[in-house]
Design a protein around this motif. Structure first.
Motif, PDB file in Angstrom:
ATOM      1  N   ILE A   1       5.830  -2.216   4.493  1.00 43.76           N
ATOM      2  CA  ILE A   1       5.543  -3.468   3.792  1.00 43.76           C
ATOM      3  C   ILE A   1       4.054  -3.477   3.467  1.00 43.76           C
ATOM      4  CG2 ILE A   1       5.595  -5.985   3.920  1.00 43.76           C
ATOM      5  CD1 ILE A   1       8.380  -4.669   3.896  1.00 43.76           C
ATOM      6  N   TRP A   2       3.722  -3.604   2.186  1.00 48.38           N
ATOM      7  CA  TRP A   2       2.342  -3.494   1.738  1.00 48.38           C
ATOM      8  C   TRP A   2       1.539  -4.772   1.916  1.00 48.38           C
ATOM      9  CZ3 TRP A   2       0.314   1.073   0.913  1.00 48.38           C
ATOM     10  CH2 TRP A   2       1.165   2.134   0.639  1.00 48.38           C
ATOM     11  N   ASN A   3       2.144  -5.930   1.641  1.00 52.55           N
ATOM     12  CA  ASN A   3       1.387  -7.182   1.717  1.00 52.55           C
ATOM     13  C   ASN A   3       2.348  -8.366   1.855  1.00 52.55           C
ATOM     14  OD1 ASN A   3       2.384  -7.687  -0.908  1.00 52.55           O
ATOM     15  ND2 ASN A   3       0.590  -6.726  -1.839  1.00 52.55           N
ATOM     16  N   GLN A   4       1.809  -9.578   1.869  1.00 56.95           N
ATOM     17  CA  GLN A   4       2.631 -10.775   2.051  1.00 56.95           C
ATOM     18  C   GLN A   4       3.585 -11.004   0.884  1.00 56.95           C
ATOM     19  OE1 GLN A   4      -0.042 -14.032   2.773  1.00 56.95           O
ATOM     20  NE2 GLN A   4      -0.460 -13.390   4.870  1.00 56.95           N
ATOM     21  N   HIS A   5       3.219 -10.548  -0.297  1.00 52.36           N
ATOM     22  CA  HIS A   5       4.096 -10.706  -1.455  1.00 52.36           C
ATOM     23  C   HIS A   5       5.284  -9.749  -1.376  1.00 52.36           C
ATOM     24  CE1 HIS A   5       5.396 -11.420  -5.552  1.00 52.36           C
ATOM     25  NE2 HIS A   5       5.346 -10.111  -5.775  1.00 52.36           N
TER      26      HIS A   5
END
Length: 59
Positions: free
Chosen positions: A22-26
């Motif tokens: 998972i790269w980021n909150q988005h």
């Protein structure tokens, strides 16, 4: 209800989060929506014997 929630979290962890970066909150909500669609539409289990990840809320 608690056992259903625990099962959904465990399934999500073992089938998605353990295999996905998972790269980021988005990215997280997007990945969860995609997994939810996959989980609810897959043909490997008869629809009558599985529980949908998203349940209707009783109001």
């Amino acid at each position: 209800m608690n056992s259903i929630t625990e099962r959904c979290v465990q399934t999500c962890q073992s089938e998605l989060l353990d295999r996905t970066l998972i790269w980021n909150q988005h990215h997280l909500p997007h990945a969860l929506r995609e997994f939810e669609t996959y989980y609810n539409e897959r043909d490997s289990v008869a629809p009558s014997t599985r529980t949908n990840m998203r349940h209707e809320q009783h109001g």
